[in-house]
Design an enzyme around this catalytic site. Structure first.
Site, PDB file in Angstrom:
ATOM      1  N   CYS A 235     -11.878 -17.257 -43.054  1.00 41.32           N
ATOM      2  CA  CYS A 235     -11.685 -18.874 -43.096  1.00 41.32           C
ATOM      3  C   CYS A 235     -13.529 -19.221 -43.060  1.00 41.32           C
ATOM      4  CB  CYS A 235     -11.112 -19.305 -41.692  1.00 41.32           C
ATOM      5  SG  CYS A 235     -10.942 -20.967 -41.568  1.00 41.32           S
TER       6      CYS A 235
ATOM      7  N   CYS B 259      -5.938 -19.199 -34.709  1.00 34.61           N
ATOM      8  CA  CYS B 259      -5.310 -20.672 -34.729  1.00 34.61           C
ATOM      9  C   CYS B 259      -3.690 -20.704 -35.129  1.00 34.61           C
ATOM     10  CB  CYS B 259      -6.296 -21.626 -35.312  1.00 34.61           C
ATOM     11  SG  CYS B 259      -6.253 -21.196 -37.182  1.00 34.61           S
TER      12      CYS B 259
END
EC number: 2.8.1.13
Length: 355
Positions: free
Chosen positions: A93, A191
Site C-alpha cells: 500500500c 485496515c
C-alpha cells in the site's frame, strides 16, 4: 510552502498537520477513501479527518481510491494467500497507493510535498542524495514499511513526527493543539480486515474455504488434515490440532499440493533467504556486502551478508540462524540507522550451501 497531509483521522497524521501549519506552511488535508462512501459516519477516518481539518482551518479533500485499492492491494493479498504465502499489504500500500497514487494526487492539487504521520526520518547530502533513517522513537519506527521509497519520492515527502521521541509527546502535542482526536486509540490492524481475523475475511469474501489437504511431518509421516492452507503461516504453533511428543510448528506451506508441513522447533530456523523485487534507496556499491536485516516489522535487525543476483533478486545469509522466515513478507536492509532497501521474501535457505 504548500504541503498536502495524508489525514487518516488518527492522532499521528492530525498532529503532523498541526505541526506543519504552526510552522507557517499552507496545508491541505487529503483522506484516502478505500471503501464505500457509506463508511463515512462518526468515528470513521473520513469523518474524523474532516473534523480535524475544520478545527485547524485547512481545506480537506476525499480521494476516492476504492477501485484502485481493491485492484492493487486486496486482490494481491488474496492471490498471495492462494499461493501459500503470507503477504504484507501495508508495504504494498505504501508503495503503490500512499506514495504512488496519493503522492500524484497531492501534486495535482498544487502541493510541493506530501506529509504523513509515519515515524521515520529523512536527511539529505550536499549533492542531493536522500536518506531514509529510523525514527527517534524506536518503538514506533515504521521504516520497515517504507523501504520501497525511491530517491525521487523521498524528495517529495516529509515525516513531521520523525524526531519526536515518544507517543506520549505526540499526544501532548495533540492536546496542546486542541485536536478532537487527541485521545483516539492507535490502529493496530490491517485496515480492510475486520477484527484482524484473516481467516474469516478470506473465507467469507474470497472463496478460500473448503480446500482441505494433508498435514505432514518433515519426515513424511501423515499427521492429520487441514481446512485450507490460508489458515497457516510459517512458524505457527497454535491451532494445529495435532498430538505429538514435542511442540510442532509450521515449517512449509505448499498450496499447489495442498500440503502443510510441520516439524519440531529446530526445523523452523533458516540459515538465510532468497528475495525478489529488491529495490534500493541507496544503491549498494558492490555485489556482496554486510548489512543488518529485518524479516518482520516487530523483529530486531540481525547481521547478514547480502549477495545481489540477476533480475532484481538477492540471497541473504544470516550470521546466526533465524526463526520463521516467511515467504511473502518483506526483508529490509539497514546500515546503522539508515534504510538501504528491501524486497519480497520468496524462500528460506535451510542449509549451508543451498543456492
Amino acid at each position: 510552502m504548500k504541503i498536502a497531509v495524508a489525514m487518516s483521522g488518527g492522532v499521528d497524521s492530525s498532529v503532523a498537520a498541526a505541526l506543519l501549519k504552526e510552522q507557517g506552511h499552507e496545508i491541505i488535508g487529503i483522506t484516502m477513501q478505500f471503501f464505500a462512501p457509506s463508511c463515512q459516519g462518526a468515528g470513521t477516518p473520513a469523518h474524523d479527518a474532516a473534523v480535524v481539518a475544520a478545527h485547524l482551518g485547512i481545506t480537506h479533500h476525499l480521494l476516492d481510491l476504492e477501485h484502485d485499492f481493491r485492484q492493487l492491494i486486496i486482490n494481491d493479498f488474496i492471490s498471495q494467500y492462494r499461493s501459500g504465502q503470507t503477504p504484507n499489504p501495508c508495504v504494498r500500500c505504501n508503495r503503490f497507493v500512499k506514495f504512488g497514487l496519493l503522492l500524484d494526487a497531492a501534486r495535482e492539487r498544487g502541493a510541493d510535498l506530501l506529509a504523513t504521520g509515519h515515524y521515520a526520518r529523512t536527511s539529505i547530502d550536499p549533492d542531493g542524495t536522500r536518506h531514509l533513517r529510523v525514527a527517534a522513537n524506536l518503538r514506533k519506527d515504521q521504516t520497515y514499511f517504507l523501504h520501497t521509497l525511491s530517491q525521487e519520492r523521498l524528495a517529495r515527502v516529509v515525516f513531521p513526527l520523525g524526531d519526536i521521541g515518544s507517543k506520549d509527546e505526540v499526544r501532548d502535542l495533540a492536546h496542546r493543539f486542541g485536536l478532537p482526536v487527541a485521545e483516539k486509540g492507535d490502529s493496530q490492524e490491517v485496515c480492510f480486515i475486520p477484527n484482524d481475523d484473516y481467516v474469516s475475511y478470506l473465507e467469507e469474501n474470497c472463496a478460500l474455504g473448503g480446500e482441505t489437504g494433508d498435514i505432514v511431518h518433515v519426515n513424511g509421516r501423515l499427521l492429520g488434515r487441514h481446512r485450507g492452507t490460508h489458515r497457516y503461516t510459517i512458524g505457527q504453533r497454535k491451532g494445529l490440532g495435532i498430538a505429538w511428543s514435542e511442540p510442532l510448528y509450521v515449517v512449509e506451506i505448499d498450496a499447489a499440493r495442498k500440503l502443510v508441513v510441520v516439524g519440531e522447533e529446530p526445523h523452523v530456523y533458516a540459515q538465510g533467504l532468497k528475495a525478489e523485487e529488491v529495490g534500493w534507496i541507496i544503491a549498494p556499491g558492490k555485489e556482496e556486502f554486510e548489512a543488518s536485516c529485518k524479516i518482520r516489522y516487530r523483529h530486531q535487525p540481525v547481521a547478514c551478508r547480502v549477495t545481489l543476483l540477476q533480475g532484481g533478486a538477492c540471497r541473504v545469509l544470516f550470521h546466526e540462524p533465524l526463526k520463521a522466515v516467511t515467504p511473502g513478507q518483506s526483508v529490509v536492509f539497514y546500515q546503522d540507522d539508515e534504510v538501504l532497501g528491501g524486497g519480497r521474501i520468496t524462500a528460506a535457505i535451510k542449509r549451508d550451501g543451498e543456492a
